[in-house]
Each structure stands twice: as structure tokens, then as C-alpha cells.
Design a protein around this motif. Structure first.
Motif, PDB file in Angstrom:
ATOM      1  N   VAL A 120       0.829 129.855  41.767  1.00 20.15           N
ATOM      2  CA  VAL A 120       1.505 129.333  40.578  1.00 20.15           C
ATOM      3  C   VAL A 120       2.518 128.263  40.982  1.00 20.15           C
ATOM      4  O   VAL A 120       2.554 127.164  40.399  1.00 20.15           O
ATOM      5  N   VAL A 121       3.326 128.562  41.982  1.00 15.97           N
ATOM      6  CA  VAL A 121       4.339 127.605  42.444  1.00 15.97           C
ATOM      7  C   VAL A 121       3.672 126.317  42.931  1.00 15.97           C
ATOM      8  O   VAL A 121       4.074 125.211  42.547  1.00 15.97           O
ATOM      9  N   VAL A 124       2.276 124.203  40.092  1.00 19.50           N
ATOM     10  CA  VAL A 124       3.326 123.424  39.421  1.00 19.50           C
ATOM     11  C   VAL A 124       3.691 122.205  40.270  1.00 19.50           C
ATOM     12  O   VAL A 124       3.764 121.079  39.766  1.00 19.50           O
ATOM     13  N   ASN A 127       0.781 119.565  40.422  1.00 14.78           N
ATOM     14  CA  ASN A 127       0.611 118.867  39.151  1.00 14.78           C
ATOM     15  C   ASN A 127       1.756 117.901  38.885  1.00 14.78           C
ATOM     16  O   ASN A 127       1.529 116.769  38.463  1.00 14.78           O
ATOM     17  N   LYS A 128       2.974 118.341  39.142  1.00  8.62           N
ATOM     18  CA  LYS A 128       4.138 117.495  38.862  1.00  8.62           C
ATOM     19  C   LYS A 128       4.206 116.283  39.784  1.00  8.62           C
ATOM     20  O   LYS A 128       4.490 115.171  39.329  1.00  8.62           O
ATOM     21  N   LEU A 149       3.402 122.132  32.175  1.00 14.69           N
ATOM     22  CA  LEU A 149       3.541 123.051  33.312  1.00 14.69           C
ATOM     23  C   LEU A 149       3.745 124.492  32.835  1.00 14.69           C
ATOM     24  O   LEU A 149       3.113 125.418  33.369  1.00 14.69           O
ATOM     25  N   ILE A 150       4.609 124.673  31.828  1.00 12.68           N
ATOM     26  CA  ILE A 150       4.947 126.032  31.375  1.00 12.68           C
ATOM     27  C   ILE A 150       3.821 126.662  30.563  1.00 12.68           C
ATOM     28  O   ILE A 150       3.502 127.841  30.737  1.00 12.68           O
ATOM     29  N   ILE A 153      -0.203 125.117  33.187  1.00  8.59           N
ATOM     30  CA  ILE A 153      -0.395 125.358  34.621  1.00  8.59           C
ATOM     31  C   ILE A 153       0.008 126.763  35.044  1.00  8.59           C
ATOM     32  O   ILE A 153      -0.728 127.432  35.778  1.00  8.59           O
ATOM     33  N   VAL A 154       1.156 127.233  34.601  1.00  8.82           N
ATOM     34  CA  VAL A 154       1.618 128.565  35.013  1.00  8.82           C
ATOM     35  C   VAL A 154       0.656 129.659  34.546  1.00  8.82           C
ATOM     36  O   VAL A 154       0.138 130.426  35.380  1.00  8.82           O
ATOM     37  N   ASN A 157      -2.876 129.446  36.359  1.00 10.61           N
ATOM     38  CA  ASN A 157      -2.918 129.911  37.746  1.00 10.61           C
ATOM     39  C   ASN A 157      -2.709 131.409  37.868  1.00 10.61           C
ATOM     40  O   ASN A 157      -3.276 132.046  38.760  1.00 10.61           O
TER      41      ASN A 157
END
Length: 192
Positions: A120-121, A124, A127-128, A149-150, A153-154, A157
Motif C-alpha cells: 500500500v505504501v 502510494v 503513483n504520486k 490515492l485515498i 490506490i490504498v 492495494n
């Protein structure tokens, strides 16, 4: 434990890489309606099986080879594959390293939970700082990064890592007898 690259080991890894490559394309299940490129696949399952069988190096090798093959049909000029390698390594290394040191179900579960968190980390981060800037270019400034992201992506994943881990645990028990026999042949009759 020193591994020898014999025919049984190479065949097993090649089969798992082929399976991971197939699973990276089919089935792909879209999970985020606003980001159709976020698709659940099961390609980490064979990589995690390899890692539990032969250690973290074998799983990372499978991850890299699978993504190199995937680059033949890339739509991201290799950026997506690089991000997948980074995210995959974050997911695969904790459980395979921990399991190599202590071969128990508890260790595998704990390692997989840590792997999902790191996935997950890394999802993020990639992607960022990698995917969105590379794919959107100047339009990245207008992109709602925090929301993406919130809400994309989070959870994506978390689901992908959890589902791949669950399937691996269900399969590994049934495959472990075969894998252990193959492992002893590939590694010179070392007991697991």
C-alpha cells in the motif's frame, strides 16, 4: 542454504513465471470505476509460492522476468512495469524473508500482512511520484492526487495484496508436498 540451479529448480521457476505472466493478463477484474487501469490480477500468487519455496531471490527474479515479458505489450513505456516491480518487491520481500528464517504458518501470515502494508505504501509512493507525473505530464497539476490515492490506490492495494495472500495460503498447503520434494532436489537434499 546454497541453491543450485538444476533442471528441476529452473523448470519450476519457469513454470511459475509463465503462470504469473498469464495471470497478469487474465483474469483482470476492474476495482475502481474512476480508474479503469486499476485491475485485480493474481500474478503475485505464483511469485509468493516461489518465494516460500526457494526464498526471496527467486520471487524477485520471477517478478522482474514477468514484468519484462509484460513490457512487450506495455502501454506505459515501461513506467507501469517499473512501478509494478517496486510494489511487488514491497509485497513479496517481507513474507519470503521471514518465512525463510522461520518456516511456520504464523510467520507466513505475519510476513504477508507486513507485505500488504508495504505494498500500500509503495503503491502510494509510485503513483504520486512516478506513474501520475509520467503518464499525465503537465496535466498532473490539475489531477486530484489526494482523492485518487485515498479512494483508489490504498483500497486497491489492500484488496490485491490480501486476495493474493489468501489464494497463496490455500494453494501452498496442497502444493507443499510437491514443492518440498522439488526443493530438496533443487537444493541438494536440504530439509525444510
Amino acid at each position: 542454504m546454497k541453491q543450485r540451479f538444476n533442471t528441476a529448480y529452473m523448470t519450476y521457476v519457469a513454470l511459475m513465471v509463465a503462470l504469473a505472466t498469464i495471470l497478469s493478463y487474465f483474469p483482470e477484474i476492474p476495482l475502481a470505476f474512476f480508474a479503469p487501469w486499476l485491475k485485480l490480477d493474481f500474478s503475485f500468487v505464483p511469485m509468493l509460492l516461489i518465494g516460500f519455496s526457494f526464498g526471496p531471490g527467486a520471487s524477485i527474479l520471477a517478478l522482474i522476468i514477468t514484468n519484462l515479458i509484460h513490457m512487450l505489450g506495455t502501454q506505459t513505456a515501461g513506467v507501469g512495469e517499473l512501478a509494478n516491480i517496486l510494489v511487488g518487491a514491497a509485497y513479496l520481500l517481507p513474507p519470503t524473508i521471514m518465512y525463510q528464517k522461520n518456516r511456520s504458518k504464523k510467520t507466513a501470515v505475519l510476513g504477508s500482512c507486513i507485505g500488504v502494508i508495504l505494498q500500500v505504501v509503495m503503491g502510494v509512493v509510485t503513483n504520486k511520484f512516478l506513474l501520475i507525473p509520467a503518464l499525465l505530464g503537465e496535466q498532473a497539476a490539475q489531477f486530484d492526487m489526494v482523492n485518487y490515492l485515498i479512494t483508489g490506490i490504498v483500497p486497491f492495494n489492500i484488496v490485491k495484496g490480501s486476495v493474493n495472500s489468501l489464494i497463496t495460503f490455500l494453494l501452498y498447503k496442497h502444493l507443499s508436498v510437491f514443492i518440498k520434494k522439488l526443493g530438496r532436489k533443487a537444493c541438494g537434499n536440504v530439509e525444510y
